[in-house]
Write a protein that holds these residues in place. Structure first.
Motif, PDB file in Angstrom:
ATOM      1  N   VAL A   6       0.606   2.990  20.988  1.00 27.61           N
ATOM      2  CA  VAL A   6       0.039   1.871  20.370  1.00 27.61           C
ATOM      3  C   VAL A   6      -0.538   2.048  18.967  1.00 27.61           C
ATOM      4  O   VAL A   6      -1.232   3.281  18.942  1.00 27.61           O
ATOM      5  CB  VAL A   6      -1.118   1.080  21.134  1.00 27.61           C
ATOM      6  CG1 VAL A   6      -1.846   0.066  20.406  1.00 27.61           C
ATOM      7  CG2 VAL A   6      -0.687   0.619  22.517  1.00 27.61           C
ATOM      8  N   GLY A   7      -0.221   1.451  18.173  1.00 23.03           N
ATOM      9  CA  GLY A   7      -0.908   1.889  16.796  1.00 23.03           C
ATOM     10  C   GLY A   7      -1.111   0.664  15.775  1.00 23.03           C
ATOM     11  O   GLY A   7      -0.593  -0.500  16.000  1.00 23.03           O
ATOM     12  N   VAL A   8      -1.914   1.009  14.693  1.00 21.32           N
ATOM     13  CA  VAL A   8      -2.222   0.125  13.798  1.00 21.32           C
ATOM     14  C   VAL A   8      -1.751   0.703  12.340  1.00 21.32           C
ATOM     15  O   VAL A   8      -2.034   1.773  12.100  1.00 21.32           O
ATOM     16  CB  VAL A   8      -3.851  -0.213  13.661  1.00 21.32           C
ATOM     17  CG1 VAL A   8      -4.006  -1.039  12.378  1.00 21.32           C
ATOM     18  CG2 VAL A   8      -4.151  -0.710  15.061  1.00 21.32           C
ATOM     19  N   LYS A   9      -0.953  -0.088  11.545  1.00 22.02           N
ATOM     20  CA  LYS A   9      -0.465   0.124  10.406  1.00 22.02           C
ATOM     21  C   LYS A   9      -0.969  -0.648   9.281  1.00 22.02           C
ATOM     22  O   LYS A   9      -0.933  -1.853   9.142  1.00 22.02           O
ATOM     23  CB  LYS A   9       1.119  -0.256  10.450  1.00 22.02           C
ATOM     24  CG  LYS A   9       1.819   0.112   9.218  1.00 22.02           C
ATOM     25  CD  LYS A   9       3.445   0.052   9.099  1.00 22.02           C
ATOM     26  CE  LYS A   9       3.864   0.335   7.935  1.00 22.02           C
ATOM     27  NZ  LYS A   9       5.318   0.164   7.921  1.00 22.02           N
ATOM     28  N   LEU A  10      -1.645   0.298   8.215  1.00 21.47           N
ATOM     29  CA  LEU A  10      -2.313  -0.254   7.108  1.00 21.47           C
ATOM     30  C   LEU A  10      -1.450  -0.034   5.707  1.00 21.47           C
ATOM     31  O   LEU A  10      -1.013   1.104   5.603  1.00 21.47           O
ATOM     32  CB  LEU A  10      -3.639   0.176   6.900  1.00 21.47           C
ATOM     33  CG  LEU A  10      -4.481  -0.293   5.603  1.00 21.47           C
ATOM     34  CD1 LEU A  10      -4.935  -1.666   5.462  1.00 21.47           C
ATOM     35  CD2 LEU A  10      -5.660   0.440   5.425  1.00 21.47           C
ATOM     36  N   ASN A  11      -1.129  -1.190   5.093  1.00 19.46           N
ATOM     37  CA  ASN A  11      -0.164  -0.895   3.817  1.00 19.46           C
ATOM     38  C   ASN A  11      -1.008  -1.301   2.738  1.00 19.46           C
ATOM     39  O   ASN A  11      -1.236  -2.617   2.650  1.00 19.46           O
ATOM     40  CB  ASN A  11       1.167  -1.884   4.103  1.00 19.46           C
ATOM     41  CG  ASN A  11       2.218  -1.331   2.886  1.00 19.46           C
ATOM     42  OD1 ASN A  11       2.105  -0.246   2.412  1.00 19.46           O
ATOM     43  ND2 ASN A  11       3.043  -2.407   2.596  1.00 19.46           N
ATOM     44  N   ILE A  12      -1.161  -0.393   1.942  1.00 19.76           N
ATOM     45  CA  ILE A  12      -1.767  -0.789   0.466  1.00 19.76           C
ATOM     46  C   ILE A  12      -1.039  -0.550  -0.668  1.00 19.76           C
ATOM     47  O   ILE A  12      -0.453   0.540  -0.964  1.00 19.76           O
ATOM     48  CB  ILE A  12      -3.028   0.046   0.243  1.00 19.76           C
ATOM     49  CG1 ILE A  12      -3.875  -0.172   1.486  1.00 19.76           C
ATOM     50  CG2 ILE A  12      -3.629  -0.420  -1.014  1.00 19.76           C
ATOM     51  CD1 ILE A  12      -5.298   0.880   1.538  1.00 19.76           C
ATOM     52  N   PRO A  13      -0.375  -1.815  -1.160  1.00 16.08           N
ATOM     53  CA  PRO A  13       0.580  -1.516  -2.335  1.00 16.08           C
ATOM     54  C   PRO A  13      -0.233  -0.946  -3.559  1.00 16.08           C
ATOM     55  O   PRO A  13      -1.284  -1.345  -4.040  1.00 16.08           O
ATOM     56  CB  PRO A  13       0.761  -2.866  -2.741  1.00 16.08           C
ATOM     57  CG  PRO A  13      -0.212  -3.970  -2.173  1.00 16.08           C
ATOM     58  CD  PRO A  13      -0.649  -3.366  -0.978  1.00 16.08           C
ATOM     59  N   ILE A  14       0.586   0.170  -3.950  1.00 15.31           N
ATOM     60  CA  ILE A  14      -0.170   0.672  -5.397  1.00 15.31           C
ATOM     61  C   ILE A  14       0.715   0.644  -6.549  1.00 15.31           C
ATOM     62  O   ILE A  14       0.154  -0.036  -7.613  1.00 15.31           O
ATOM     63  CB  ILE A  14      -0.239   2.370  -5.024  1.00 15.31           C
ATOM     64  CG1 ILE A  14      -1.057   2.529  -3.748  1.00 15.31           C
ATOM     65  CG2 ILE A  14      -0.898   2.959  -6.274  1.00 15.31           C
ATOM     66  CD1 ILE A  14      -2.621   1.793  -3.935  1.00 15.31           C
ATOM     67  N   PHE A  15       1.896   0.929  -6.481  1.00 17.63           N
ATOM     68  CA  PHE A  15       2.766   0.703  -7.565  1.00 17.63           C
ATOM     69  C   PHE A  15       4.376   0.491  -7.184  1.00 17.63           C
ATOM     70  O   PHE A  15       4.659   1.312  -6.327  1.00 17.63           O
ATOM     71  CB  PHE A  15       2.844   1.945  -8.449  1.00 17.63           C
ATOM     72  CG  PHE A  15       3.572   2.076  -9.878  1.00 17.63           C
ATOM     73  CD1 PHE A  15       3.170   1.212 -10.900  1.00 17.63           C
ATOM     74  CD2 PHE A  15       4.988   2.703  -9.867  1.00 17.63           C
ATOM     75  CE1 PHE A  15       3.889   1.074 -11.887  1.00 17.63           C
ATOM     76  CE2 PHE A  15       5.602   2.628 -10.843  1.00 17.63           C
ATOM     77  CZ  PHE A  15       5.366   1.816 -11.905  1.00 17.63           C
ATOM     78  N   ALA A  16       4.841  -0.433  -7.897  1.00 14.05           N
ATOM     79  CA  ALA A  16       6.317  -0.741  -7.533  1.00 14.05           C
ATOM     80  C   ALA A  16       7.129  -1.212  -8.736  1.00 14.05           C
ATOM     81  O   ALA A  16       8.027  -1.919  -8.899  1.00 14.05           O
ATOM     82  CB  ALA A  16       6.304  -2.207  -6.695  1.00 14.05           C
TER      83      ALA A  16
END
Length: 462
Positions: free
Chosen positions: A338-348
């Motif tokens: 079981v896991g938690v995923k955090l996605n923080i957009p920085i540069f695209a």
């Protein structure tokens, strides 16, 4: 006696059998008369364009429901099988005998050469399990639900636009049938009158009371009216076919339109004076406003791409590795996570910034389009109101012209019967009456068509 009764019964049965096809044919050829309201009702239920628009609404509603699906847990069951063709090799540095705490244990097994490595794994690899994922913080997903809701509203408004357009076409088609019908009636009256004059002149010519020139003129008058009569009959048939096509019914259906254009005569002035020219219900403006709202929500959704997202996921599965296919001896090893995923957009690469700028330009475009559309619609309303005003004036003038032409025709008839007027004057009076009647009918038709176009522009569905 018994044979005589049987013969009579056979004769009666044969008569019924012979009459049965004619009864069916008469029922199939039975004339159906519809009024304007019935024609609109049939078109809104049978026309394929309306049915397609209704299906589009149904499709968009399903799409809106589907937009909520990512908010719920996504659960999947999967199975995996891999056949190892070449096993991996594992190498270990150092002496196997150099173990802490003493010497290496004695064994009869041959010494292992560390430089050659050790094969790892088995031939058959099995994996069976379930996985799930759940969004916890997903701003883009939340905003997409609002976009889907506006998309449904847009489909509903597009369907309303189709219905308004269909009502307008049916009305104009119905009025066209009535115009052709009334025009045929006018030409038929003129033809019957010319035929009566011809018969009268022919009788007088046989008695020597008129010259041959009058007989020729009377015959020419009948022949001149006949093409107009045939043309009016053909125009009526074509107008009926067009109306049937709009209604979505069989072109061979024996259908007629009830009433005449004069049935709408009493409502002309009342409808004209009570007309509201507000564009608040115009369907084109409403659709463009909904498109603008959708672009606004899309812009917000694109800005949300800068925000972090958080999701929860988990896996529970069993694995087994074997060199044979004896399933009963397999040993299955459980594995869970079981896991938690955090996605923080920085540069695209600037893609988000450019998409936002593009959407803003689209909003400015649609605003300019709305302003232009509003001006054109206001112009259309003024033109249609002017057409209605002109038709009312033509109607008033032609109404008086018909009365005067009828009186003039009656006077010319009396004058010709007493020998004061010539046949040429009588024909001229009949021609003036025919033109006055046609103009009278045309003025009502023009008014009703302009009124129907105005109702379409204003977004009214009557």
């Amino acid at each position: 006696m018994h044979k005589l009764v049987m013969i009579r019964r056979l004769i009666g049965l044969s008569s019924v059998i012979l009459l049965f096809p004619s009864i069916i044919c008469s029922q199939e050829n039975k004339e159906i008369k519809i009024d304007l309201n019935k024609a609109i009702e049939i078109a809104l239920s049978e026309n394929p364009t309306i049915q397609v628009a209704n299906k589009e609404i149904e499709k968009k509603k399903y799409a809106k429901k589907g937009a909520y699906a990512p908010l719920f847990p996504q659960i999947n069951i999967s199975g995996d099988y891999n056949r190892t063709l070449k096993k991996q090799m594992m190498y270990m540095d150092g002496a196997f005998g150099d173990m802490p705490g003493g010497e290496a244990p004695e064994t009869d097994a041959p010494a292992m050469d560390p430089s050659k490595g050790i094969e790892v794994g088995r031939n058959n690899n099995w994996t069976v399990g379930a996985s799930f994922s759940l969004p916890i913080v997903a701003p883009i997903l939340w905003k997409s639900l609002q976009v889907s809701a506006i998309d449904v509203e847009l489909a509903v408004e597009a369907a309303r636009s189709s219905k308004i357009s269909m009502v307008n076409q049916v009305k104009k088609g119905f009025y066209g049938v009535l115009l052709a019908q009334d025009s045929y009636t006018v030409f038929k009256l003129s033809y019957d009158n010319a035929m009566l004059n011809y018969v009268d002149v022919k009788q007088k010519y046989a008695q020597g009371l008129v010259a041959e020139y009058d007989l020729i003129r009377a015959d020419v008058q009948v022949k001149n009216i006949e093409p107009n009569l045939f043309q009016a009959e053909n125009a009526h048939t074509l107008a009926l076919w067009r109306l049937k096509a709009l209604l979505g019914v069989d072109l061979e259906l024996n259908m007629q339109c009830a009433g005449s254009l004069t049935d709408f005569e009493a409502d002309m002035y009342a409808n004209y004076l009570a007309t509201d020219t507000s564009l608040v219900n115009n369907t084109d403006l409403k659709q463009i406003d909904l498109q603008k709202d959708m672009l606004g929500k899309t812009l917000q959704m694109q800005k949300f791409e800068y925000l972090p997202t958080l999701s929860l996921s988990g896996v529970y599965q069993y694995t087994s590795m074997n060199n044979d296919f004896k399933f009963s001896t397999y040993q299955w090893n459980p594995y869970s996570m079981v896991g938690v995923k955090l996605n923080i957009p920085i540069f695209a690469g600037g893609s988000r910034k450019h998409k936002i700028a593009q959407t803003r330009v689209s909003i400015e475009q649609i605003q300019l389009q709305r302003e232009d559309l509003n001006r054109n619609l206001q112009l259309a309303v003024k033109q249609q109101m002017d057409n209605m005003n002109t038709s009312v004036k033509q109607f008033s003038a032609s109404q008086q012209a018909v009365k005067q032409a009828e009186r003039g025709n009656l006077i010319a008839q009396k004058r010709y019967e007493t020998g004061v007027a010539t046949l040429l004057e009588l024909n001229d009076a009949d021609l003036s009456l025919t033109r006055a009647r046609l103009t009278f009918n045309q003025s009502i038709f023009d008014y009703m068509v302009a009124k129907s176009d105005l109702e379409k522009t204003l977004g009214e569905q009557k």
